[in-house]
Design a protein around this motif. Structure first.
Motif, PDB file in Angstrom:
ATOM      1  N   PHE A 190      26.331  17.394 -26.001  1.00  0.00           N
ATOM      2  CA  PHE A 190      25.697  18.662 -26.376  1.00  0.00           C
ATOM      3  C   PHE A 190      26.338  19.230 -27.639  1.00  0.00           C
ATOM      4  O   PHE A 190      25.644  19.630 -28.583  1.00  0.00           O
ATOM      5  CB  PHE A 190      25.813  19.650 -25.221  1.00  0.00           C
ATOM      6  N   GLY A 191      27.674  19.252 -27.670  1.00  0.00           N
ATOM      7  CA  GLY A 191      28.365  19.789 -28.831  1.00  0.00           C
ATOM      8  C   GLY A 191      28.055  19.033 -30.105  1.00  0.00           C
ATOM      9  O   GLY A 191      27.878  19.620 -31.173  1.00  0.00           O
ATOM     10  N   LEU A 192      27.964  17.708 -30.004  1.00  0.00           N
ATOM     11  CA  LEU A 192      27.668  16.886 -31.178  1.00  0.00           C
ATOM     12  C   LEU A 192      26.264  17.133 -31.726  1.00  0.00           C
ATOM     13  O   LEU A 192      26.058  17.161 -32.946  1.00  0.00           O
ATOM     14  CB  LEU A 192      27.806  15.402 -30.828  1.00  0.00           C
ATOM     15  N   GLY A 193      25.291  17.317 -30.821  1.00  0.00           N
ATOM     16  CA  GLY A 193      23.903  17.288 -31.247  1.00  0.00           C
ATOM     17  C   GLY A 193      23.225  18.611 -31.510  1.00  0.00           C
ATOM     18  O   GLY A 193      22.468  18.751 -32.465  1.00  0.00           O
ATOM     19  N   TYR A 194      23.508  19.623 -30.685  1.00  0.00           N
ATOM     20  CA  TYR A 194      22.701  20.848 -30.766  1.00  0.00           C
ATOM     21  C   TYR A 194      22.904  21.604 -32.073  1.00  0.00           C
ATOM     22  O   TYR A 194      21.984  22.237 -32.618  1.00  0.00           O
ATOM     23  CB  TYR A 194      23.038  21.772 -29.586  1.00  0.00           C
ATOM     24  N   ILE A 195      24.152  21.574 -32.602  1.00  0.00           N
ATOM     25  CA  ILE A 195      24.522  22.427 -33.730  1.00  0.00           C
ATOM     26  C   ILE A 195      23.782  22.044 -35.006  1.00  0.00           C
ATOM     27  O   ILE A 195      23.608  22.868 -35.908  1.00  0.00           O
ATOM     28  CB  ILE A 195      26.067  22.375 -33.943  1.00  0.00           C
ATOM     29  N   VAL A 196      23.322  20.799 -35.093  1.00  0.00           N
ATOM     30  CA  VAL A 196      22.628  20.338 -36.308  1.00  0.00           C
ATOM     31  C   VAL A 196      21.339  21.135 -36.503  1.00  0.00           C
ATOM     32  O   VAL A 196      21.027  21.591 -37.607  1.00  0.00           O
ATOM     33  CB  VAL A 196      22.345  18.831 -36.221  1.00  0.00           C
ATOM     34  N   TYR A 197      20.584  21.315 -35.440  1.00  0.00           N
ATOM     35  CA  TYR A 197      19.315  22.047 -35.515  1.00  0.00           C
ATOM     36  C   TYR A 197      19.558  23.488 -35.967  1.00  0.00           C
ATOM     37  O   TYR A 197      18.892  23.990 -36.877  1.00  0.00           O
ATOM     38  CB  TYR A 197      18.658  22.011 -34.143  1.00  0.00           C
ATOM     39  N   LEU A 198      20.506  24.169 -35.324  1.00  0.00           N
ATOM     40  CA  LEU A 198      20.735  25.573 -35.626  1.00  0.00           C
ATOM     41  C   LEU A 198      21.386  25.779 -36.997  1.00  0.00           C
ATOM     42  O   LEU A 198      21.255  26.836 -37.593  1.00  0.00           O
ATOM     43  CB  LEU A 198      21.597  26.203 -34.527  1.00  0.00           C
ATOM     44  N   THR A 199      22.096  24.763 -37.493  1.00  0.00           N
ATOM     45  CA  THR A 199      22.717  24.883 -38.811  1.00  0.00           C
ATOM     46  C   THR A 199      21.710  24.633 -39.925  1.00  0.00           C
ATOM     47  O   THR A 199      21.675  25.359 -40.927  1.00  0.00           O
ATOM     48  CB  THR A 199      23.894  23.890 -38.948  1.00  0.00           C
ATOM     49  N   PHE A 200      20.867  23.627 -39.761  1.00  0.00           N
ATOM     50  CA  PHE A 200      20.055  23.161 -40.883  1.00  0.00           C
ATOM     51  C   PHE A 200      18.557  23.411 -40.741  1.00  0.00           C
ATOM     52  O   PHE A 200      17.793  23.017 -41.627  1.00  0.00           O
ATOM     53  CB  PHE A 200      20.303  21.662 -41.108  1.00  0.00           C
ATOM     54  N   LEU A 201      18.095  24.054 -39.667  1.00  0.00           N
ATOM     55  CA  LEU A 201      16.667  24.263 -39.499  1.00  0.00           C
ATOM     56  C   LEU A 201      16.063  25.050 -40.663  1.00  0.00           C
ATOM     57  O   LEU A 201      15.030  24.665 -41.224  1.00  0.00           O
ATOM     58  CB  LEU A 201      16.388  24.990 -38.180  1.00  0.00           C
ATOM     59  N   SER A 202      16.708  26.171 -41.033  1.00  0.00           N
ATOM     60  CA  SER A 202      16.171  26.984 -42.127  1.00  0.00           C
ATOM     61  C   SER A 202      16.192  26.216 -43.441  1.00  0.00           C
ATOM     62  O   SER A 202      15.248  26.311 -44.246  1.00  0.00           O
ATOM     63  CB  SER A 202      16.967  28.287 -42.265  1.00  0.00           C
ATOM     64  N   ALA A 203      17.263  25.458 -43.675  1.00  0.00           N
ATOM     65  CA  ALA A 203      17.339  24.666 -44.904  1.00  0.00           C
ATOM     66  C   ALA A 203      16.231  23.613 -44.938  1.00  0.00           C
ATOM     67  O   ALA A 203      15.612  23.376 -45.983  1.00  0.00           O
ATOM     68  CB  ALA A 203      18.710  24.003 -45.015  1.00  0.00           C
ATOM     69  N   TRP A 204      15.962  22.987 -43.787  1.00  0.00           N
ATOM     70  CA  TRP A 204      14.905  21.978 -43.729  1.00  0.00           C
ATOM     71  C   TRP A 204      13.542  22.613 -43.962  1.00  0.00           C
ATOM     72  O   TRP A 204      12.710  22.076 -44.710  1.00  0.00           O
ATOM     73  CB  TRP A 204      14.939  21.267 -42.373  1.00  0.00           C
ATOM     74  N   MET A 205      13.285  23.785 -43.359  1.00  0.00           N
ATOM     75  CA  MET A 205      12.014  24.469 -43.573  1.00  0.00           C
ATOM     76  C   MET A 205      11.863  24.909 -45.028  1.00  0.00           C
ATOM     77  O   MET A 205      10.761  24.856 -45.589  1.00  0.00           O
ATOM     78  CB  MET A 205      11.890  25.671 -42.627  1.00  0.00           C
ATOM     79  N   THR A 206      12.960  25.342 -45.646  1.00  0.00           N
ATOM     80  CA  THR A 206      12.909  25.720 -47.059  1.00  0.00           C
ATOM     81  C   THR A 206      12.547  24.517 -47.916  1.00  0.00           C
ATOM     82  O   THR A 206      11.755  24.621 -48.863  1.00  0.00           O
ATOM     83  CB  THR A 206      14.265  26.308 -47.495  1.00  0.00           C
ATOM     84  N   GLU A 207      13.117  23.347 -47.579  1.00  0.00           N
ATOM     85  CA  GLU A 207      12.766  22.112 -48.304  1.00  0.00           C
ATOM     86  C   GLU A 207      11.285  21.785 -48.157  1.00  0.00           C
ATOM     87  O   GLU A 207      10.677  21.198 -49.061  1.00  0.00           O
ATOM     88  CB  GLU A 207      13.584  20.933 -47.769  1.00  0.00           C
ATOM     89  N   GLN A 208      10.703  22.150 -47.006  1.00  0.00           N
ATOM     90  CA  GLN A 208       9.282  21.886 -46.761  1.00  0.00           C
ATOM     91  C   GLN A 208       8.389  22.998 -47.303  1.00  0.00           C
ATOM     92  O   GLN A 208       7.198  23.047 -47.002  1.00  0.00           O
ATOM     93  CB  GLN A 208       9.025  21.719 -45.260  1.00  0.00           C
ATOM     94  N   ALA A 209       8.984  23.894 -48.117  1.00  0.00           N
ATOM     95  CA  ALA A 209       8.262  24.991 -48.779  1.00  0.00           C
ATOM     96  C   ALA A 209       7.711  26.020 -47.792  1.00  0.00           C
ATOM     97  O   ALA A 209       6.673  26.645 -48.038  1.00  0.00           O
ATOM     98  CB  ALA A 209       7.131  24.440 -49.657  1.00  0.00           C
ATOM     99  N   ALA A 210       8.386  26.206 -46.661  1.00  0.00           N
ATOM    100  CA  ALA A 210       7.984  27.244 -45.709  1.00  0.00           C
ATOM    101  C   ALA A 210       8.327  28.612 -46.278  1.00  0.00           C
ATOM    102  O   ALA A 210       9.363  28.800 -46.915  1.00  0.00           O
ATOM    103  CB  ALA A 210       8.689  27.039 -44.372  1.00  0.00           C
TER     104      ALA A 210
END
Length: 389
Positions: free
Chosen positions: A223-243
């Motif tokens: 859980f510690g290894l995996g969950y934090i990636v989504y919460l750290t980079f979700l906004s950055a990924w959406m910004t890359e997708q021009a959201a």
């Protein structure tokens, strides 16, 4: 603590506001601030991930420190100290843009936040000792609604503020979060004062059955290894997708609302099982939510991802807290939860920086989200092997 407080639900509300500050704000608001800070400072993904890694390093130190102090200092006092100092760290984060300053306060927010977060679980586990269903609900509300409220408030305000004032306004975001945290202090500190369990003496401590707890511990590490990636980079990924900022805010508010509602979904599961089944099911949900935006890159999938991820993510701490409560004597709860917190903290330290490196290597942070989903599924397979003690 031999008897519960006179107003246990109000006490729970105060403890949950502590989790709002130490988890919802101190840990996860950075994911919303990251695109602006990355743009303003010219960071790459690895540098951006570093600050959450720094926070996780502090979290390790705070979790270990809590394990040592819990034998001598009451959990309620550690909770109160951690809540006050985390609030001050959030305010300080907005005062200087230098990377050394940001690193310092992210580390300190991790140290102090871990003290408050791990003791909040132990305090809540004692609110309804003789009522397993209410106890499971209280633990789920603490982690779900407490952390979810922080994400709702951050998600509703920060993207729109940064869109209106530009990326250079990110210090205002941290100061605003600090001010809101200050407003939560009175009820949080009052709740801590209502709960005065004694410090756990070393002589009275019974060893934890670590070998028999290994599947639950290993699953929580996943859980510690995996969950934090989504919460750290979700906004950055959406910004890359021009959201747009409005859509980013909508996704985060839905995410936070689903986190708040997650206790209602998982209460029956937490109350029924004393094994690793709840953690395994929760990790599977987080994995699906993490991978959806990449596998189906459209707006509807992003919203569905926020729902699935939100209904699962903050229930993992609830699952291990409930596991400790159902399988261990009360005098071992705080030590067991502190141990889970240390394992979790070590694992999540690798997540943001490693995900940033993967994102830089493929020039696509979406690859990191899929890799995180894989790690979460591995954790689920291990956790399901956990039997009641």
């Amino acid at each position: 603590m031999t008897a519960g407080p006179a107003r246990p639900w109000l006490v729970l509300a105060g403890l949950a506001l502590g989790v709002t500050v130490t988890n919802g704000f101190a840990r996860f608001a950075y994911g919303l601030m990251l695109p602006a800070m990355k743009s303003e400072m010219g960071w790459n993904f690895a540098q951006a991930g570093w600050l959450n890694t720094a926070n996780a390093l502090g979290y390790i130190a705070g979790a270990v420190l809590t394990m040592l102090l819990i034998r001598r200092i009451s959990p309620s006092r550690l909770f109160a100290f951690g809540l006050i100092t985390t609030t001050l760290a959030l305010l300080a984060t907005g005062l200087n843009a230098a990377l050394w300053w940001q690193t310092l306060w992210r580390i300190l927010a991790g140290i102090f936040g871990a003290m408050s977060f791990s003791t909040a679980g132990a305090l809540t586990a004692g609110l309804f000792r003789d009522d397993p269903r209410r106890n499971a609900l209280a633990i789920a509300i603490l982690f779900g609604s407490g952390g979810g409220l922080g994400i709702v408030l951050s998600g509703a305000g920060l993207p729109l503020m940064l869109d209106a004032y530009g990326p250079g306004a990110w210090p205002m975001g941290w100061i605003a979060i600090g001010i809101v945290s200050l407003s939560f202090l009175p009820l949080g500190l009052w709740a801590a004062l209502q709960l005065r369990p004694p410090a756990q003496s070393q002589a009275a401590a019974t060893p934890l059955p670590l070998r028999r707890m290994l599947p639950e511990i290993a699953g929580y590490a996943g859980f510690g290894l995996g969950y934090i990636v989504y919460l750290t980079f979700l906004s950055a990924w959406m910004t890359e997708q021009a959201a747009g900022a409005g859509f980013i805010a909508l996704v985060w508010v839905i995410l936070g609302l689903c986190i708040c509602l997650s206790p209602l979904v998982w209460r029956p599961v937490l109350a029924r099982y004393a094994s690793g089944v709840p953690l395994a099911l929760i990790l599977t949900g987080i994995a699906i939510g993490s991978a959806l935006p990449v596998v189906l890159p459209n707006g509807a999938a992003l919203l569905l991802s926020a729902v699935v991820f939100g209904l699962s993510v903050f229930m993992a701490p609830g699952a291990v807290t409930n596991f400790a409560r159902q399988n261990l004597p009360p005098e071992s709860w705080a030590r067991a939860i502190s141990l889970f917190t240390v394992v979790f903290a070590v694992a999540q330290t690798l997540g943001p920086y490693g995900a940033g490196l993967v994102g830089d290597r493929f020039d696509n942070i979406g690859v990191s989200l899929v890799a995180a989903a894989g790690l979460l599924l591995v954790g689920a397979v291990i956790a399901v092997l956990q039997k009641p003690l």
